[in-house]
Design a protein around this motif. Structure first.
Motif, PDB file in Angstrom:
ATOM      1  N   LEU A  97     -14.574 -12.062   1.580  1.00  0.00           N
ATOM      2  CA  LEU A  97     -15.284 -11.341   0.520  1.00  0.00           C
ATOM      3  C   LEU A  97     -15.278 -12.203  -0.734  1.00  0.00           C
ATOM      4  O   LEU A  97     -14.229 -12.586  -1.247  1.00  0.00           O
ATOM      5  N   PHE A  98     -16.498 -12.539  -1.235  1.00  0.00           N
ATOM      6  CA  PHE A  98     -16.651 -13.298  -2.463  1.00  0.00           C
ATOM      7  C   PHE A  98     -17.082 -12.356  -3.578  1.00  0.00           C
ATOM      8  O   PHE A  98     -17.999 -11.540  -3.388  1.00  0.00           O
ATOM      9  N   ASN A  99     -16.456 -12.480  -4.739  1.00  0.00           N
ATOM     10  CA  ASN A  99     -16.834 -11.602  -5.860  1.00  0.00           C
ATOM     11  C   ASN A  99     -18.053 -12.161  -6.585  1.00  0.00           C
ATOM     12  O   ASN A  99     -18.670 -13.133  -6.149  1.00  0.00           O
ATOM     13  N   GLU A 100     -18.367 -11.523  -7.719  1.00  0.00           N
ATOM     14  CA  GLU A 100     -19.565 -11.894  -8.461  1.00  0.00           C
ATOM     15  C   GLU A 100     -19.509 -13.324  -8.987  1.00  0.00           C
ATOM     16  O   GLU A 100     -20.545 -13.928  -9.296  1.00  0.00           O
ATOM     17  N   SER A 101     -18.294 -13.906  -9.077  1.00  0.00           N
ATOM     18  CA  SER A 101     -18.138 -15.301  -9.518  1.00  0.00           C
ATOM     19  C   SER A 101     -18.072 -16.252  -8.330  1.00  0.00           C
ATOM     20  O   SER A 101     -17.737 -17.434  -8.493  1.00  0.00           O
ATOM     21  N   LYS A 102     -18.348 -15.722  -7.139  1.00  0.00           N
ATOM     22  CA  LYS A 102     -18.316 -16.487  -5.891  1.00  0.00           C
ATOM     23  C   LYS A 102     -16.917 -16.993  -5.561  1.00  0.00           C
ATOM     24  O   LYS A 102     -16.734 -17.994  -4.865  1.00  0.00           O
ATOM     25  N   THR A 103     -15.914 -16.282  -6.080  1.00  0.00           N
ATOM     26  CA  THR A 103     -14.517 -16.597  -5.786  1.00  0.00           C
ATOM     27  C   THR A 103     -14.043 -15.730  -4.626  1.00  0.00           C
ATOM     28  O   THR A 103     -14.248 -14.508  -4.643  1.00  0.00           O
ATOM     29  N   PRO A 104     -13.436 -16.314  -3.605  1.00  0.00           N
ATOM     30  CA  PRO A 104     -12.935 -15.503  -2.495  1.00  0.00           C
ATOM     31  C   PRO A 104     -11.746 -14.637  -2.948  1.00  0.00           C
ATOM     32  O   PRO A 104     -10.767 -15.158  -3.491  1.00  0.00           O
ATOM     33  N   ILE A 105     -11.835 -13.332  -2.728  1.00  0.00           N
ATOM     34  CA  ILE A 105     -10.760 -12.431  -3.157  1.00  0.00           C
ATOM     35  C   ILE A 105     -10.103 -11.710  -1.977  1.00  0.00           C
ATOM     36  O   ILE A 105      -9.075 -11.058  -2.138  1.00  0.00           O
ATOM     37  N   TRP A 106     -10.686 -11.827  -0.815  1.00  0.00           N
ATOM     38  CA  TRP A 106     -10.079 -11.240   0.392  1.00  0.00           C
ATOM     39  C   TRP A 106     -10.608 -12.009   1.601  1.00  0.00           C
ATOM     40  O   TRP A 106     -11.775 -12.423   1.627  1.00  0.00           O
ATOM     41  N   ALA A 107      -9.749 -12.204   2.619  1.00  0.00           N
ATOM     42  CA  ALA A 107     -10.166 -12.915   3.834  1.00  0.00           C
ATOM     43  C   ALA A 107      -9.275 -12.492   4.994  1.00  0.00           C
ATOM     44  O   ALA A 107      -8.158 -11.983   4.807  1.00  0.00           O
ATOM     45  N   THR A 108      -9.762 -12.706   6.202  1.00  0.00           N
ATOM     46  CA  THR A 108      -8.986 -12.382   7.398  1.00  0.00           C
ATOM     47  C   THR A 108      -7.871 -13.383   7.653  1.00  0.00           C
ATOM     48  O   THR A 108      -6.893 -13.065   8.336  1.00  0.00           O
ATOM     49  N   ASN A 109      -8.008 -14.570   7.118  1.00  0.00           N
ATOM     50  CA  ASN A 109      -6.947 -15.581   7.160  1.00  0.00           C
ATOM     51  C   ASN A 109      -6.419 -15.863   8.570  1.00  0.00           C
ATOM     52  O   ASN A 109      -5.230 -15.748   8.848  1.00  0.00           O
ATOM     53  N   VAL A 110      -7.341 -16.230   9.455  1.00  0.00           N
ATOM     54  CA  VAL A 110      -6.935 -16.650  10.792  1.00  0.00           C
ATOM     55  C   VAL A 110      -7.363 -18.096  10.992  1.00  0.00           C
ATOM     56  O   VAL A 110      -8.313 -18.577  10.364  1.00  0.00           O
ATOM     57  N   SER A 111      -6.658 -18.778  11.864  1.00  0.00           N
ATOM     58  CA  SER A 111      -7.034 -20.159  12.183  1.00  0.00           C
ATOM     59  C   SER A 111      -7.487 -20.203  13.637  1.00  0.00           C
ATOM     60  O   SER A 111      -6.847 -19.643  14.516  1.00  0.00           O
ATOM     61  N   SER A 112      -8.621 -20.862  13.871  1.00  0.00           N
ATOM     62  CA  SER A 112      -9.160 -20.940  15.228  1.00  0.00           C
ATOM     63  C   SER A 112      -9.823 -22.293  15.423  1.00  0.00           C
ATOM     64  O   SER A 112     -10.543 -22.790  14.557  1.00  0.00           O
TER      65      SER A 112
END
Length: 815
Positions: A97-112
């Protein structure tokens, strides 16, 4: 061509409304949503209350549940302010999820390492899944918010070290993690609710595999046609899950902002229906009201600041988020000094009891009086409260915030004198500035108080000595440290035995509700001068129950023997006796099958205790529905030990020339020959068990043409394969059939003609807790079921004294 154009437009950058998948070249923003294939759940941005904060969340699709009901939130901690310029999309193999400033504020944080077709799909069970082709990478079921959906899990994975738990919202408009969590305690195979992930205040009890439920959560028995529960534990993981039997049922379990767990189901005609809630009382929730606040079930609001305190956050308080608690309105004086207004700090005595969050005692000293203890606290700038024990002369002082806790101790909370209100007059105190006239009057009053107190002390001491002397004369030594109440305190507690305080009357005499100091509610049993039971039964009950301690026995708090009055003081049972619910058509609906089974188990445990595990081996001899009291949560307590008999350690049976008891509950060998043993109580328990299951009084069958007893009627139906008809019609729609039929079987075993054929209470409990596969011994025709086997009582020459229904009548006998 037109349809193809719109299809290409949808696939270019954003997803089409109604799709269930987000692929690598798609994103979601603004009012766009995805909907599960079967139209069950919807995912998109939502606004929490009127805050202008937006979150990525999941809710039931509007065609299923018109009222938007959030079941999962991604960015609980960090909302966005502009949903149209924010976007949810796949980035570097993760859902981000990127906010209005295009900064990531939430992620699933998995490595594949896989790069093949990364996509997200919303499933019909409410699970949001990130996949690489068919390979699962992440799912929202592993990171639940405050809602436990069917087919999801709550538990702990020993391999990944991942825990699935529920965390409440901060308040009704803020999905940020709140202070309450529901989590698995793998060591006890139970779920617990914690405050701030540290303080446990509720548990489901252990998982009982044979009964397919948690031991302390009887609510799991009620909707057995709706839920299929399953608890799994192995070397890799331990978890609890459930599914729904009906495809058209919509149900959810939530960890609510109130600190309570709620199970709700959607009714298309009436919205969300609450199936059950735990803990039932708001004030049983630890830390609900925060520091320097007290909880009250009614009237609203639930939480109120102490005198001299105000909410730390009025906004949160109005949203029913009381977790920040209260703070002082006025700064305290440092040390035992007076302020500019001539007043020093004061203290509020809390009868509701408070304890410190971290129970950090600053100082523990021995002083001569409570005034000395108060002075110690006043002289310490950091002292928040003090506690004083008159029995040990211990003075304890605390620092830091103080939290409401029913299990705490009585403390005195420090407050500014200007904010202190007299609790009786509600007028501001004037402090220590006194005129000479007031000082003179005070000195005179003090002298009179000393003189009066001396005579009052001598009078009280004399009455206490009189009570102890009366107990000793009757053969009852007060070696149990049983409190002795004065007649004056009893009269005050009952408002002079007011009719308005009267709870009922039995063979012993009237029972009154009383209020002792510190607002302790008690039941006060007064021996009637017309009672057929008399002093001997009074002393017998006093001698026995004072030495018995069990959760299913009523607790004796003290007694009073003064001025020809003989009084017993018991813990107060707000739900009265079992017969008041069981045999009243308007009340019996409150006894669902889960509660009835819990009552049966509790009575059985209480009997097993007095037969086998207590300090004294006791035969009750008067077990019946009116002698089973119910506490605030409908837990049973066996009462009335006036007829009870003590057995020696190796004694198994005895005889008496005077038969006492209640008609219909007495075993045949006791009614005919005065022969009694543990099996006599087992017979009474069997009759009572059948009454609880059927909701019928045993006495109503006395003049029946077909059967003279409830057991005989149940036996006839049982033999005809119609055992289900024995079960109370008011609970027949929702109950555990195998459990109820097993209870009937056990009840019939308990009322066998021969004492040797009846089980012990230990065997009864084992049979009640067995599963469907456990076999039970065959039953025989019960005692007294026909006129033929009943008539033997009438031919007996023994003197028998018993009542026809609830009132027990007896004659004195040697004990």
């Amino acid at each position: 061509m037109l349809s193809l154009f719109f299809l290409c437009l949808c696939l270019k950058s954003h997803i089409c409304f109604g799709a269930d998948t987000i692929t690598a070249n798609q994103s979601l923003s603004g009012d766009q949503t995805i909907v599960s294939a079967g139209g069950k759940f919807e995912l998109g941005f939502f606004e929490a209350g009127n805050t202008a904060n937006y979150y990525i969340g999941m809710w039931y699709y509007k065609k299923l549940v018109p009222d938007q009901t959030i079941v999962w939130v991604a960015n609980r901690v960090q909302p966005v302010s502009d949903r149209f310029s924010s976007e949810l999309r796949i980035s570097d193999g993760n859902l981000v999820l990127f906010n209005e400033s295009k900064t990531p504020i939430w992620a699933t944080n998995v490595s594949s390492s896989s790069a093949s077709f990364i996509h997200v799909v919303l499933l019909d069970n409410g699970n949001l899944a990130l996949r690489a082709g068919s390979l699962p990478l992440w799912q929202s079921f592993d990171q639940p918010a405050h809602t436990f959906l069917p087919e999801s899990k709550l538990g702990f994975n020993n391999v990944t070290k991942r825990t699935q738990l529920l965390t409440s919202w901060k308040n009704s408009e803020d999905p940020a993690p709140g202070p309450f969590s529901l989590e698995l305690d793998a060591t006890s195979n139970s779920f617990i609710i914690k405050w701030n992930r540290s303080q446990q205040y509720w548990t489901t009890g252990f998982w009982d595999q044979s009964r397919h439920r948690f031991s302390l959560l009887s609510e799991m028995l009620m909707p057995n046609h709706i839920f299929n529960f399953r608890y799994v534990t192995n070397e890799n993981e331990s978890y609890f899950t459930y599914s729904l039997y009906g495809a058209n049922i919509t149900s959810r379990l939530i960890m609510d902002v109130s600190g309570q767990v709620k199970q709700l189901s959607w009714l298309h005609t009436g919205g969300w229906k609450l199936l059950w809630i735990q803990p039932k009382n708001h004030c049983d929730v630890y830390g609900l009201c925060g520091a320097f606040s007290r909880c009250s079930e009614k009237p609203l609001p639930l939480c109120n600041c102490l005198n001299g305190y105000e909410p730390k956050s009025k906004v949160d308080w109005d949203l029913q988020d009381y977790s920040l608690g209260c703070s002082r309105k006025t700064r305290l004086q440092c040390g035992n000094v007076t302020g500019v207004d001539g007043m020093s700090d004061r203290f509020i005595e809390m009868s509701s009891r408070l304890s410190s969050e971290d129970i950090q005692i600053q100082n523990l000293t021995y002083v001569h009086s409570i005034e000395d203890c108060e002075s110690i606290c006043l002289n310490d700038c950091n002292c928040t409260a003090y506690g004083y024990s008159s029995s040990s002369s211990e003075c304890s002082t605390w620092k830091g915030d103080m939290w409401a806790d029913e299990n705490g101790r009585t403390l005195y909370i420090r407050t500014a004198a200007s904010d202190y209100k007299n609790p009786t007059s509600n007028v501001m105190l004037i402090g220590r500035k006194r005129t000479i006239v007031i000082a003179t009057v005070s000195a005179t009053a003090g002298l009179l108080t000393i003189v009066f107190g001396h005579f009052l002390w001598k009078n009280t001491l004399g009455k206490r000595s009189e009570t102890i002397k009366n107990l000793s004369a009757a053969g009852v030594e007060n070696d149990t440290e049983l409190p002795l109440y004065s007649l004056r305190s009893i009269l005050v507690a009952t408002n002079n035995f007011s009719e308005a305080n009267k709870l009922g009357e039995g063979g012993f005499g009237p029972v009154y509700k009383g209020i002792l100091p510190e607002n302790q509610e008690v039941a006060i049993k007064r021996l009637s001068k017309k009672s057929g039971q008399g002093q001997q039964e009074f002393m017998n009950e006093l001698k026995l129950i004072a030495k018995l301690q069990h959760t299913n026995l009523v607790r004796l708090l003290g007694c009073c023997i003064e001025a020809e009055e003989m009084i017993l003081v018991y813990e107060y049972m707000p739900n009265r006796s079992l017969d008041k619910f069981l045999f009243d058509p308007s009340e019996k609906t409150k006894l669902d099958w889960g509660r009835r089974f819990r009552i049966i188990e509790g009575i059985a445990q209480g009997l097993l205790y007095i037969h086998k595990y207590s300090r004294l081996r006791i035969i009750h001899r008067d077990l019946k529905a009116s002698n089973i009291l119910l506490d605030g949560t409908m837990n049973p307590k066996i009462s009335d030990f006036g007829m009870a008999k003590i057995f020696d350690i190796n004694q198994t049976e005895a005889n008496t020339n005077r038969v006492v008891g209640t008609y219909g509950y007495m075993s045949p060998e006791y009614a005919r020959y005065g022969h009694f043993s543990e099996k006599s109580d087992v017979f009474s328990f069997g009759v009572l068990l059948l009454e609880i299951v059927s909701g019928k009084k045993n006495a109503v069958f006395y003049r029946s043409e077909r059967s003279l007893t409830l057991a005989g009627w149940a036996w006839d139906l049982w033999n005809e394969g119609r055992g289900i008809e024995v079960i109370d019609a008011s609970i027949r729609e929702i109950f555990q059939a195998h459990e109820a039929l097993r209870c009937i079987h056990v009840g019939l075993l308990c009322v066998q003609e021969s004492a040797a054929d009846r089980p012990t209470m230990a065997s009864v409990i084992h049979m009640l807790q067995g599963n469907e596969a456990t076999s039970l011994p065959p039953t025989k025709e019960p005692a007294f079921s026909t006129q033929k086997n009943f008539s033997a009582i009438g031919s007996s020459q023994r003197s028998t004294n018993y009542s026809n229904n609830a009132l027990t009548i007896s004659l004195p006998e040697a004990r």
